[in-house]
Design a protein around this motif. Structure first.
Motif, PDB file in Angstrom:
ATOM      1  N   GLU A 166     -31.370  40.366  18.074  1.00  9.41           N
ATOM      2  CA  GLU A 166     -31.044  39.837  16.826  1.00  9.41           C
ATOM      3  C   GLU A 166     -30.897  40.904  15.723  1.00  9.41           C
ATOM      4  N   THR A 167     -32.160  41.666  15.896  1.00  5.40           N
ATOM      5  CA  THR A 167     -32.217  42.917  14.758  1.00  5.40           C
ATOM      6  C   THR A 167     -31.424  43.919  14.795  1.00  5.40           C
ATOM      7  N   PHE A 168     -31.142  44.306  16.275  1.00  4.30           N
ATOM      8  CA  PHE A 168     -30.279  45.338  16.736  1.00  4.30           C
ATOM      9  C   PHE A 168     -28.739  45.136  15.983  1.00  4.30           C
ATOM     10  N   SER A 169     -28.328  43.744  16.332  1.00  8.26           N
ATOM     11  CA  SER A 169     -26.923  43.346  16.131  1.00  8.26           C
ATOM     12  C   SER A 169     -26.565  43.273  14.769  1.00  8.26           C
ATOM     13  N   THR A 170     -27.517  43.120  13.817  1.00  8.45           N
ATOM     14  CA  THR A 170     -27.552  42.725  12.303  1.00  8.45           C
ATOM     15  C   THR A 170     -27.469  44.012  11.802  1.00  8.45           C
ATOM     16  N   MET A 171     -28.360  44.995  12.231  1.00  2.00           N
ATOM     17  CA  MET A 171     -28.185  46.558  11.809  1.00  2.00           C
ATOM     18  C   MET A 171     -26.929  47.211  12.194  1.00  2.00           C
ATOM     19  N   PHE A 172     -26.405  46.740  13.400  1.00  2.00           N
ATOM     20  CA  PHE A 172     -25.448  47.449  13.834  1.00  2.00           C
ATOM     21  C   PHE A 172     -24.151  47.108  13.037  1.00  2.00           C
ATOM     22  N   LEU A 173     -23.996  45.979  12.258  1.00  2.42           N
ATOM     23  CA  LEU A 173     -22.979  45.540  11.485  1.00  2.42           C
ATOM     24  C   LEU A 173     -22.814  46.524  10.378  1.00  2.42           C
ATOM     25  N   ASN A 174     -23.796  47.346   9.804  1.00  2.30           N
ATOM     26  CA  ASN A 174     -23.602  48.014   8.739  1.00  2.30           C
ATOM     27  C   ASN A 174     -22.594  49.000   8.917  1.00  2.30           C
ATOM     28  N   TYR A 175     -22.272  49.587  10.013  1.00  5.69           N
ATOM     29  CA  TYR A 175     -21.519  50.605  10.290  1.00  5.69           C
ATOM     30  C   TYR A 175     -20.315  50.546  11.406  1.00  5.69           C
ATOM     31  N   ASP A 176     -20.647  49.692  12.540  1.00  3.31           N
ATOM     32  CA  ASP A 176     -19.658  49.581  13.552  1.00  3.31           C
ATOM     33  C   ASP A 176     -18.459  49.100  13.214  1.00  3.31           C
ATOM     34  N   LEU A 177     -17.448  49.501  13.373  1.00  5.70           N
ATOM     35  CA  LEU A 177     -16.154  48.900  13.085  1.00  5.70           C
ATOM     36  C   LEU A 177     -15.849  47.658  13.734  1.00  5.70           C
ATOM     37  N   LEU A 178     -15.890  47.756  15.108  1.00  8.48           N
ATOM     38  CA  LEU A 178     -15.430  46.591  15.950  1.00  8.48           C
ATOM     39  C   LEU A 178     -16.422  45.424  15.573  1.00  8.48           C
ATOM     40  N   ALA A 179     -17.709  45.766  15.630  1.00  6.05           N
ATOM     41  CA  ALA A 179     -18.718  44.751  15.238  1.00  6.05           C
ATOM     42  C   ALA A 179     -18.474  43.966  13.996  1.00  6.05           C
TER      43      ALA A 179
ATOM     44  N   ILE B 108     -16.246  56.874  16.489  1.00  7.99           N
ATOM     45  CA  ILE B 108     -15.346  56.656  15.371  1.00  7.99           C
ATOM     46  C   ILE B 108     -16.064  56.086  14.361  1.00  7.99           C
ATOM     47  N   SER B 109     -16.759  55.105  14.673  1.00  8.04           N
ATOM     48  CA  SER B 109     -17.483  54.363  13.636  1.00  8.04           C
ATOM     49  C   SER B 109     -18.676  55.262  12.833  1.00  8.04           C
ATOM     50  N   VAL B 110     -19.355  56.232  13.626  1.00  9.64           N
ATOM     51  CA  VAL B 110     -20.158  56.784  13.119  1.00  9.64           C
ATOM     52  C   VAL B 110     -19.672  57.761  12.260  1.00  9.64           C
ATOM     53  N   PHE B 111     -18.485  58.589  13.027  1.00  8.23           N
ATOM     54  CA  PHE B 111     -18.090  59.653  12.095  1.00  8.23           C
ATOM     55  C   PHE B 111     -17.265  59.178  10.617  1.00  8.23           C
ATOM     56  N   LYS B 112     -16.959  58.011  10.630  1.00 10.91           N
ATOM     57  CA  LYS B 112     -16.444  57.462   9.590  1.00 10.91           C
ATOM     58  C   LYS B 112     -17.339  57.222   8.619  1.00 10.91           C
ATOM     59  N   ALA B 113     -18.622  56.676   8.971  1.00 14.01           N
ATOM     60  CA  ALA B 113     -19.722  56.337   8.024  1.00 14.01           C
ATOM     61  C   ALA B 113     -20.354  57.469   7.517  1.00 14.01           C
ATOM     62  N   VAL B 114     -20.437  58.466   8.134  1.00 17.18           N
ATOM     63  CA  VAL B 114     -21.283  59.814   7.978  1.00 17.18           C
ATOM     64  C   VAL B 114     -20.343  60.572   7.505  1.00 17.18           C
ATOM     65  N   TYR B 115     -19.428  61.030   7.820  1.00 18.66           N
ATOM     66  CA  TYR B 115     -18.666  62.305   7.367  1.00 18.66           C
ATOM     67  C   TYR B 115     -17.617  61.947   6.383  1.00 18.66           C
ATOM     68  N   LEU B 116     -16.996  60.714   6.439  1.00 15.15           N
ATOM     69  CA  LEU B 116     -15.660  60.396   5.505  1.00 15.15           C
ATOM     70  C   LEU B 116     -16.342  59.609   4.298  1.00 15.15           C
ATOM     71  N   ASP B 117     -17.282  58.361   4.816  1.00 13.40           N
ATOM     72  CA  ASP B 117     -17.686  57.681   3.566  1.00 13.40           C
ATOM     73  C   ASP B 117     -18.973  58.164   2.899  1.00 13.40           C
ATOM     74  N   LYS B 118     -19.653  59.191   3.639  1.00 10.94           N
ATOM     75  CA  LYS B 118     -20.813  59.752   3.183  1.00 10.94           C
ATOM     76  C   LYS B 118     -22.170  58.812   2.968  1.00 10.94           C
ATOM     77  N   ARG B 119     -22.127  57.745   3.749  1.00  7.64           N
ATOM     78  CA  ARG B 119     -23.089  56.775   3.642  1.00  7.64           C
ATOM     79  C   ARG B 119     -24.434  57.230   4.326  1.00  7.64           C
ATOM     80  N   GLU B 120     -25.352  56.869   3.715  1.00 13.91           N
ATOM     81  CA  GLU B 120     -26.675  57.093   4.462  1.00 13.91           C
ATOM     82  C   GLU B 120     -27.347  55.802   4.918  1.00 13.91           C
TER      83      GLU B 120
END
Length: 251
Positions: free
Chosen positions: A143-156, A199-211
């Motif tokens: 449950e905790t993982f799936s919630t945290m995963f929603l922060n950046y995974d595009l499909l989730a 793709i999700s990690v690349f977008k979040a980190v390198y394109l959106d510059k999210r921490e």
């Protein structure tokens, strides 16, 4: 060896149902630094509460050196010039630990199977075992993982149940890759989840510059989303392509 000139007084909880681990660590640290330790036990909750009220502190253990209160275990470390651990600090340690252990496992199994640790099969096992180990960490608290995963995974974000499907897919694909069977199933699954993840990690980190924190070791870690997080997905993609090519060559 203790130095009589270096003397510390330690107050810590020692009760039949509970011995404070931080008190034990403080005593060990003092002794390892050459202190003689006057070890005072607080043997009841009432005694512990009375000590805290008397000295105006919120926690025990408490260390006194040369009559001056130093504080608890982490305060003691700082007093001695050592780094105090920060539970909120971001670290790649959990991911590196997984990769180190699965690499050792792969080398050991390769040596047992082929008489040599350095084989191509060891590399395949390393990736498959890494997938399985990382999936296990995610499944400890799905449950905790799936919630945290929603922060950046595009499909989730588009299909919420994917957050709970992902660890099972990763575990299953990794197990099939280690076993070397059903490549027609494991390779596409690994390619799909690895591709979406990369793709999700690349977008979040390198394109959106999210921490953000990475959910790669489950929801309880403080692993920053970044290159090592991307590595998990890239390994799955590489393994899927490699095993797919091998299957076609031997087909």
């Amino acid at each position: 060896m203790t130095d009589p000139a270096k003397h510390a007084v330690l107050y810590r909880m020692v009760m039949p149902e509970h011995v404070c681990p931080w008190g034990l660590k403080a005593r060990h640290l003092l002794r390892s630094k050459g202190f003689t330790v006057d070890d005072h036990w607080l043997e009841t909750r009432e005694a512990n509460d009375a000590f805290k009220a008397e000295h105006g502190v919120k926690t025990t253990p408490q260390v006194f050196i040369d009559g001056v209160r130093v504080g608890g275990y982490e305060d003691l470390r700082r007093h001695l010039g050592l780094k105090a651990p920060d539970p909120q600090a971001k670290t790649y340690g959990p991911v590196l630990a997984v990769f180190a252990v699965t690499a050792l496992m792969a080398l050991a199994v390769s040596h047992a199977a082929f008489g040599s640790a350095l084989t191509f099969r060891a590399l395949e096992w390393f990736i498959g075992l890494s997938m399985m180990a990382l999936a296990m960490l995610k499944l400890q608290n799905l449950e905790t993982f799936s919630t945290m995963f929603l922060n950046y995974d595009l499909l989730a974000k588009r299909w919420i149940p994917y957050g709970k499907v992902y660890p099972f897919a990763e575990l299953g694909a990794g197990a099939l890759m280690v076993a070397g069977v059903l490549t027609w199933l494991s390779a596409p699954v690994a390619l799909f989840i690895g591709g979406v993840g990369a793709i999700s990690v690349f977008k979040a980190v390198y394109l959106d510059k999210r921490e953000l924190k990475c959910a790669c070791v489950g929801g309880s870690g403080n692993v920053p989303l970044g290159f090592l997080s991307l590595t998990e997905n890239l390994m799955m993609i590489a393994m899927a392509v490699w095993m797919g090519v091998m299957a076609l060559q031997h087909g």
